[in-house]
Structure formats: C-alpha cells, structure tokens
Enzyme design. Structure first.
Site, mmCIF file in Angstrom:
data_model
loop_
_atom_site.group_PDB
_atom_site.id
_atom_site.type_symbol
_atom_site.label_atom_id
_atom_site.label_comp_id
_atom_site.label_asym_id
_atom_site.label_seq_id
_atom_site.Cartn_x
_atom_site.Cartn_y
_atom_site.Cartn_z
ATOM 1 N N CYS A 94 0.816 -1.216 0.000
ATOM 2 C CA CYS A 94 0.000 0.000 0.000
ATOM 3 C C CYS A 94 0.852 1.269 0.000
ATOM 4 O O CYS A 94 1.965 1.287 0.490
ATOM 5 C CB CYS A 94 -0.938 0.063 1.192
ATOM 6 S SG CYS A 94 -1.965 -1.388 1.387
ATOM 7 N N ARG B 214 3.215 0.731 -5.346
ATOM 8 C CA ARG B 214 3.095 0.066 -4.038
ATOM 9 C C ARG B 214 1.818 -0.769 -3.930
ATOM 10 O O ARG B 214 1.650 -1.532 -2.983
ATOM 11 C CB ARG B 214 3.109 1.111 -2.916
ATOM 12 C CG ARG B 214 4.364 1.950 -2.883
ATOM 13 C CD ARG B 214 4.333 2.894 -1.715
ATOM 14 N NE ARG B 214 4.361 2.172 -0.467
ATOM 15 C CZ ARG B 214 5.456 1.768 0.151
ATOM 16 N NH1 ARG B 214 6.623 2.038 -0.364
ATOM 17 N NH2 ARG B 214 5.388 1.116 1.284
ATOM 18 N N TRP C 212 -2.736 -2.607 -1.709
ATOM 19 C CA TRP C 212 -2.302 -3.969 -2.064
ATOM 20 C C TRP C 212 -2.899 -4.841 -0.966
ATOM 21 O O TRP C 212 -2.453 -4.784 0.172
ATOM 22 C CB TRP C 212 -0.777 -4.046 -2.085
ATOM 23 C CG TRP C 212 -0.247 -5.366 -2.548
ATOM 24 C CD1 TRP C 212 -0.016 -5.749 -3.835
ATOM 25 C CD2 TRP C 212 0.139 -6.483 -1.734
ATOM 26 N NE1 TRP C 212 0.475 -7.027 -3.867
ATOM 27 C CE2 TRP C 212 0.584 -7.505 -2.593
ATOM 28 C CE3 TRP C 212 0.142 -6.725 -0.351
ATOM 29 C CZ2 TRP C 212 1.034 -8.737 -2.129
ATOM 30 C CZ3 TRP C 212 0.588 -7.966 0.101
ATOM 31 C CH2 TRP C 212 1.033 -8.946 -0.788
ATOM 32 N N ASN D 116 -0.788 1.616 5.974
ATOM 33 C CA ASN D 116 0.046 0.619 5.294
ATOM 34 C C ASN D 116 0.697 -0.219 6.387
ATOM 35 O O ASN D 116 1.303 0.342 7.293
ATOM 36 C CB ASN D 116 1.097 1.364 4.435
ATOM 37 C CG ASN D 116 2.263 0.477 4.018
ATOM 38 O OD1 ASN D 116 3.393 0.926 3.955
ATOM 39 N ND2 ASN D 116 2.000 -0.762 3.722
ATOM 40 N N GLY D 117 0.546 -1.531 6.310
ATOM 41 C CA GLY D 117 1.135 -2.381 7.343
ATOM 42 C C GLY D 117 0.138 -3.449 7.747
ATOM 43 O O GLY D 117 -0.887 -3.651 7.076
ATOM 44 N N GLU E 196 16.990 -15.454 -12.637
ATOM 45 C CA GLU E 196 16.462 -14.095 -12.796
ATOM 46 C C GLU E 196 15.602 -14.000 -14.057
ATOM 47 O O GLU E 196 14.522 -13.403 -14.045
ATOM 48 C CB GLU E 196 17.626 -13.095 -12.821
ATOM 49 C CG GLU E 196 17.290 -11.668 -13.213
ATOM 50 C CD GLU E 196 16.295 -10.970 -12.295
ATOM 51 O OE1 GLU E 196 15.928 -11.531 -11.235
ATOM 52 O OE2 GLU E 196 15.857 -9.858 -12.653
ATOM 53 N N LYS F 271 11.611 -13.016 -14.060
ATOM 54 C CA LYS F 271 11.042 -11.916 -14.862
ATOM 55 C C LYS F 271 9.880 -12.433 -15.697
ATOM 56 O O LYS F 271 8.828 -11.811 -15.769
ATOM 57 C CB LYS F 271 12.082 -11.331 -15.818
ATOM 58 C CG LYS F 271 13.143 -10.417 -15.283
ATOM 59 C CD LYS F 271 12.690 -9.052 -14.862
ATOM 60 C CE LYS F 271 12.406 -9.060 -13.394
ATOM 61 N NZ LYS F 271 13.498 -8.735 -12.527
ATOM 62 N N GLU G 231 6.684 -13.421 -13.438
ATOM 63 C CA GLU G 231 5.963 -12.333 -12.772
ATOM 64 C C GLU G 231 5.272 -11.398 -13.764
ATOM 65 O O GLU G 231 4.281 -10.764 -13.439
ATOM 66 C CB GLU G 231 6.889 -11.538 -11.837
ATOM 67 C CG GLU G 231 7.936 -10.707 -12.509
ATOM 68 C CD GLU G 231 8.798 -9.916 -11.535
ATOM 69 O OE1 GLU G 231 8.281 -9.434 -10.528
ATOM 70 O OE2 GLU G 231 10.007 -9.773 -11.812
ATOM 71 N N HIS H 167 18.595 -34.132 -13.061
ATOM 72 C CA HIS H 167 18.254 -34.746 -11.770
ATOM 73 C C HIS H 167 16.752 -34.651 -11.466
ATOM 74 O O HIS H 167 16.347 -34.744 -10.317
ATOM 75 C CB HIS H 167 19.078 -34.099 -10.652
ATOM 76 C CG HIS H 167 20.552 -34.341 -10.811
ATOM 77 N ND1 HIS H 167 21.126 -35.571 -10.588
ATOM 78 C CD2 HIS H 167 21.549 -33.525 -11.229
ATOM 79 C CE1 HIS H 167 22.421 -35.493 -10.836
ATOM 80 N NE2 HIS H 167 22.707 -34.262 -11.236
ATOM 81 N N LYS I 68 5.798 -3.223 -5.628
ATOM 82 C CA LYS I 68 7.244 -3.039 -5.707
ATOM 83 C C LYS I 68 7.922 -3.065 -4.351
ATOM 84 O O LYS I 68 9.005 -3.593 -4.188
ATOM 85 C CB LYS I 68 7.568 -1.724 -6.412
ATOM 86 C CG LYS I 68 9.053 -1.608 -6.704
ATOM 87 C CD LYS I 68 9.318 -0.804 -7.914
ATOM 88 C CE LYS I 68 10.765 -0.893 -8.345
ATOM 89 N NZ LYS I 68 11.097 -2.157 -9.016
HETATM 90 C C1 F6R Z 1 11.419 -8.966 -9.256
HETATM 91 C C2 F6R Z 1 11.392 -8.006 -8.162
HETATM 92 C C3 F6R Z 1 11.344 -8.517 -6.767
HETATM 93 C C4 F6R Z 1 12.276 -7.697 -5.877
HETATM 94 C C5 F6R Z 1 12.128 -8.131 -4.413
HETATM 95 C C6 F6R Z 1 13.085 -7.376 -3.502
HETATM 96 O O1 F6R Z 1 11.452 -8.329 -10.485
HETATM 97 O O2 F6R Z 1 11.391 -6.835 -8.384
HETATM 98 O O3 F6R Z 1 11.660 -9.877 -6.721
HETATM 99 O O4 F6R Z 1 13.590 -7.875 -6.328
HETATM 100 O O5 F6R Z 1 10.821 -7.925 -3.982
HETATM 101 O O6 F6R Z 1 12.832 -6.009 -3.528
HETATM 102 P P1 F6R Z 1 13.909 -4.992 -2.977
HETATM 103 O O7 F6R Z 1 15.101 -5.079 -3.869
HETATM 104 O O8 F6R Z 1 13.252 -3.651 -3.024
HETATM 105 O O9 F6R Z 1 14.238 -5.421 -1.575
#
Ligand code: F6R
Length: 590
Positions: free
Chosen positions: A2, A27, A74, A100-101, A467, A471, A474, A490, A585
């Site tokens: 949020c 957020r 969120w 938020n929380g 990675e 990507k 998600e 395996h 994010k």
């Molecule tokens: C994937 C992504 C997330 C963040 C993770 C950590 O694309 O963005 O997996 O990497 O939530 O976020 P931070 O780096 O802000 O701690």
C-alpha cells in the site's frame, strides 16, 4: 504494501493527493481512494481498480478542502472490494484513516469493539479507526487519541488520520513501515515515499519508528515514543520528479530496460575511498552473509561468485525471509550485506535488525536515498540509478551487479581497473539491445501461448537463469524455472516435451560445452532451444546474439535480452508489465 499520502496547504488538497498517489501506485493497485475535510465534514471517494479507473469514475480530485489523505491498496486483510478500500472511517464518518502495514492483533481488538462499533470492512485498518473514535469521545485532541490507540496495536503501520473533531491537522505515525514528510512553502506532505511529492518539494524529514508527526499548515511537530518533541531538519532529496516519467515509452519497464547501460555508468561512479573501505570490511570479516529477496537475491548470488572467483572470499547468500533461522551463527565478527532496491523490504529489514542486535556490521546496497535500510546500515552503497517505477526490477538489478563487481575489484586492490572495465561495457550492451529487440518480438509471437519455460546456465550465470525465469513468470504469468544446467537431469528434464522452450544461457566461456551438452539433452526430448550466447551453435532454434565480454562480465552481457524477452512476452499476452497482478514493488509485509 500500500501507498499512503496526506497533504495540507493553501490550495485544494485532493488534486495534489491524487497526483502524489499516481507516483505511489507501484506500491499497490488493487483499489484507490481519497478523503478530505470540508465544511466540517469528511468527504470520501474510493473504489476498486487502478487510480486512473477510480479517478475516471469518481473524480477523486473534485473533493473540496485544503486537507486530504489518500491510499493505493495492495490487499492483505480482506478481498479486493469497495468496503475494504481505504480510506476507512469511524461509525459516524467523523474521521478518515489510511494505513500501510499489518495489525497483528486486529481480530482480538475487533471482537472487543464489535458491540459498540459498526464495522463495514474486513480490514485490520478499520479497527484502528474505531479505536481512535473511542478515544476522541473524551474530547481529546486527535494526536492524543492516536497515541492511546497505538498502545493497543501490535504489528506494523504507517498511517495518516484526519478528523472533523480536530480539523486542520494530519496526524501520522510509523512503525516498521515507511513514512516521510515533505516540507514545502506553507504546505506539507506525509507519504510512503518522497518520490510522490518531489514535484512540489524535495525537502524531506525521514520519520523513525514509533514517531508521531502532527502536521498543520503552520508546520510539523515531531514526537518520539515518550511524547517528547523531536527536532529534525528536513534534508534535500536529490532525485528529480521528471526521472519518474515514461519519457515517451508505453511502459516504465521498457524505459527502465533501456536505461540499463547508463545505469552501469552511474553505479560505477562511486566514492572510491568508501568502496575500498566497505571492501576491506568484507575481506576482513570472519563471516559474510548477504541477505536479499527476489531479483536482489539473484544479484547477490552473482556477487557471491565474484567475491569467490576474484577475491577468494567465500560468503553465503540467505533469503531474507529465512534469515532469522540462521541468527544463532551471527556475531560481531559477521558482516551482513543487505541488498534491496527499495530499502524498505520488511524481510530484509527484520533480518538486519536481528543481525545488528547481535553486533554484526551492516553494509547495504540500496537504491532509494534515505530509505529505512540505508539509515539503519553502518555503511551504504547507493545504486544511483534513479527511481525505478515498474514493479519488476530491471536497471536496479544491473546496478546491484555493478556494485558487486566494484567490491570484488576493490578486494583485489584493482578498483580503478574494475571501474574502467565496467564503464567500457555499456556501449556493447546498448548495441545488443537494438540488435535483439526485433527478434525477441518475433520470438514472443511464436511462443506466447506456451505454458512452461526452462532457463539453464552454469557458473556465474546460473543466477541469471533464475532471474530470467522470475522476470518471465511475474510479468507474463507463464510458469518458468531457472536452474544450473547440470541440475536439469536430476529431475526437471522429465517435464521437457515437444516444443517446450528452453532458454540456454551459454556464453563462450569455460561453461560453454557443458551447457550446450545439457541443452542437447533437452533438444533430444523435443525442446525448442533459445540460445543466449556470443557463440553460434547449430542446436539453437533461435539465437539471441550477445556481446563477447571477459568471462566474469557475462551476466551483464546477457541481462538485457532476458529482460526484453519477458517484456515482449508480457505485451504479446496482453499483460501490463508495469503492474503485474498480485505484486507490489515495495514489499513491506512479512
Ligand atoms: C522482481 C522483483 C522482486 C524484488 C524483491 C526485492 O522483479 O522486483 O523480486 O527484487 O521484492 O525487492 P527490494 O530489492 O526492493 O528489496
């Protein structure tokens, strides 16, 4: 997660709050709402959907009054529906609250209040509103009622409250969730991050845990947990509001991928003495643990290879959410490197708090200036890549890699050489972007309806496979797995069937032949091989050519095609890559 915002000033507050909220949408984007005080009444509009949708329906910026609060949600407690959207109110609609929380004891509190109060949502936040309502009945000022309420809450919160019984002020408090105050000319903000109000002011007061701010159009009073006034000056935040615009691109994600090569330059531009100092701390430590989540953890895994290969320094990488279970081995001889773009990820923060309490030295690799993590660390190295708005990490991931390269080179006492090499890389990488865009778009057309992707690589590039897979899943909601190429046989190879896409990251280094062999094993079972490599091989069904670089730099050579592939597949499947479903994010819940 949020995002919350509050504004008080001379002008109509709701348009200002709405604009700030659009910058906080990373957020959360399940629902949005704004409440203002006007003519001794709380006026409130909220609905499910992204801000633009809610604004289109209800004109959030039409609410009158020069004091307002707003929220993007969120969902944590309660489904995504209108009653659960914020702001929330008390029984009589005399106050409004955004939060938020997570309030951990909200069920218990709700049971206690239910006889006397009427609940309309399933949220933990509404409980706070009703508690404040009870204390306001004594005729207390809003801040006093909020203080009394806090005494009953367990959990984390950043919240802002307004009330018609004590109008003309916003009361804001925080514990383990981010909250900052913006100080303008006769106008003030409170928000989850400073980026939201930078258009108006770059003077920021960072609130600490358990502090309360009472904000009027006359100024800000800050109090600590004991109710004692705290004096803290605003500091200037260097980011620019313009940096957070799409710059003509359809999505922030594409803009931020394009900024990748430039991010290498900016991240490599550091105070050398500071980098050397941090590197020496790492080198001398008895034990080094890197804590991070998601993409940041994959960057850390690459850092781990670099430390070992270049500086013979072994370290471990622990998922921040699992960090607490390793706490017994941490002591004052431990260096914990916390890696986080946002600097607000709660799992990382909790781990760091724990390690700090045990005497460990905390080094952070972080992007957001003034973030909670940066402030809590003994030493911070900044990514310098500017705001990253797309929920998925792209340029910040690249910048994290650069910081790990710098530290590894510094440990070898070859920092200058490292900086030069890194800065020299960005041109070739930029070229690969232009070269590959069209073929990746065509590839997305071919593969967009596949259900599963597998990514394989060896050595330092293994984390790039993970990675790339993260990507893809998600953003496009296609299931994907990344793993060391040698691990496939395996178990996972059982899932390969006719046409299954296998992304083989096989740079022309010591891993090339073995990775190719593993790719051939999948091809024998019908896999469609996408080779991401600087060296051609006839087994590729599709070759994504990347620049040839020194072996240790291959993660930087392959990163853009991996990001772009996920982007184009998401677009082809009609998904919004900037706001993937169920994600936010800044992950400020456990
Ligand atoms: C994937 C992504 C997330 C963040 C993770 C950590 O694309 O963005 O997996 O990497 O939530 O976020 P931070 O780096 O802000 O701690």
């Amino acid at each position: 997660m949020c995002g919350i915002v509050g504004f008080i000033g001379k002008e109509q507050a709701s348009p200002v709050v709405l604009r700030a909220l659009t910058r906080l949408e990373y957020r959360g984007y399940d629902s949005a709402g704004v409440a203002s005080i006007y003519d001794n009444e709380i006026l409130l509009k909220k609905d499910v959907g992204k801000i633009a949708e809610v604004q289109g329906k209800y004109a959030l910026d039409g609410l009158p009054g020069n004091i307002a609060i707003g929220h993007v949600r969120w969902a944590t407690h309660g489904v995504v529906n209108v009653p659960n959207a914020h702001p929330h109110t008390d029984c009589e609609g005399k106050l409004a609250i955004v939060h938020n929380g997570i309030i951990e004891n909200y069920q218990e509190l709700r049971h206690q209040l239910e006889g006397e109060h009427h609940f309309v949502s399933e949220t933990d936040t509404e409980v706070i509103g009703h508690l404040i309502e009870s204390y306001m009945k004594n005729g207390d000022p809003l801040e006093k009622a909020v203080t009394a309420t806090l005494g009953q809450l367990e959990g984390s919160y950043a919240m802002a409250v307004i009330s018609v019984d004590d109008p003309g002020k916003i009361v804001a408090v925080r514990r383990s969730s981010p909250l900052v105050i913006g100080v303008g000319d006769g106008e003030y903000f409170v928000a989850s991050d400073a980026l939201s109000f930078l258009e108006k002011t770059n003077q920021v007061i960072f609130m600490e845990d358990d502090e309360m701010a009472v904000i009027t159009d006359d100024g800000v009073m800050l109090y600590n947990k004991k109710g004692k006034q705290v004096k803290r000056k605003a500091v200037k935040v260097e980011w620019e509001w313009d940096q957070a615009s799409k710059n003509g691109h359809d999505y922030f994600m594409l803009k931020e991928i394009i900024e990748g090569p430039e991010a290498i330059q900016s991240a490599a531009t550091q105070d050398k003495k500071h980098v050397m100092d941090v590197a020496m701390n790492i080198l001398r430590a008895k034990q080094v643990i890197i804590a991070a989540c998601g993409s940041s953890r994959y960057a850390a895994l690459i850092g781990r290879y670099l430390f070992s290969q270049l500086a013979s320094k072994f370290c471990d990488v622990v998922m921040a959410s699992e960090f607490q279970y390793f706490a017994s081995s941490i002591d004052k001889h431990t260096v914990v490197i916390a890696v986080s773009q946002s600097g607000e990820t709660l799992d990382v923060m909790e781990g760091v708090k724990l390690a700090k309490a045990k005497g460990a030295k905390i080094v952070s690799i972080v992007n957001v200036p003034g973030s909670s993590l940066a402030r809590m660390s003994h030493k911070a190295l900044y990514l310098n890549c500017g705001p990253e708005i797309c929920v998925a990490a792209t340029k910040s991931f690249i910048s994290q890699l650069v910081i790990f390269y710098l530290l590894a080179f510094a440990m070898m006492n070859k920092l200058d050489q490292g900086v030069k090499k890194l800065k020299g890389l960005s041109v070739g990488i930029n070229g690969s972007f232009a070269e590959n865009s069209q073929s990746l778009m065509t590839l997305a057309d071919k593969l967009y309806d596949q259900g599963n992707f597998y990514y394989i690589a060896r050595g330092i590039n293994f984390a790039m496979a993970s990675e790339g897979a993260l990507k893809l899943k998600e953003l496009s909601y296609i299931h994907a797995e990344g793993m060391p190429a040698g691990e496939l046989k395996h178990g996972t190879i059982a899932l390969i069937e006719e046409g299954t896409p296998v992304v083989a990251i096989c740079p022309n280094d010591e891993t090339y032949h073995e990775t190719i062999s593993n790719a051939i094993e999948t091809k024998a079972r019908g896999a469609f091989i996408i080779g991401i490599s600087d060296r051609y091989n006839e087994i590729y069904d599709e070759w994504i050519k990347v620049p040839e670089v020194e072996d240790i730099f291959y993660p930087l050579s392959v990163v853009l095609p991996l990001q772009l592939m996920a982007y184009y597949l998401a677009i082809r499947r009609g998904k919004d890559p900037d706001k993937p479903r169920n994600l936010a994010k800044s992950v400020t819940v456990k």
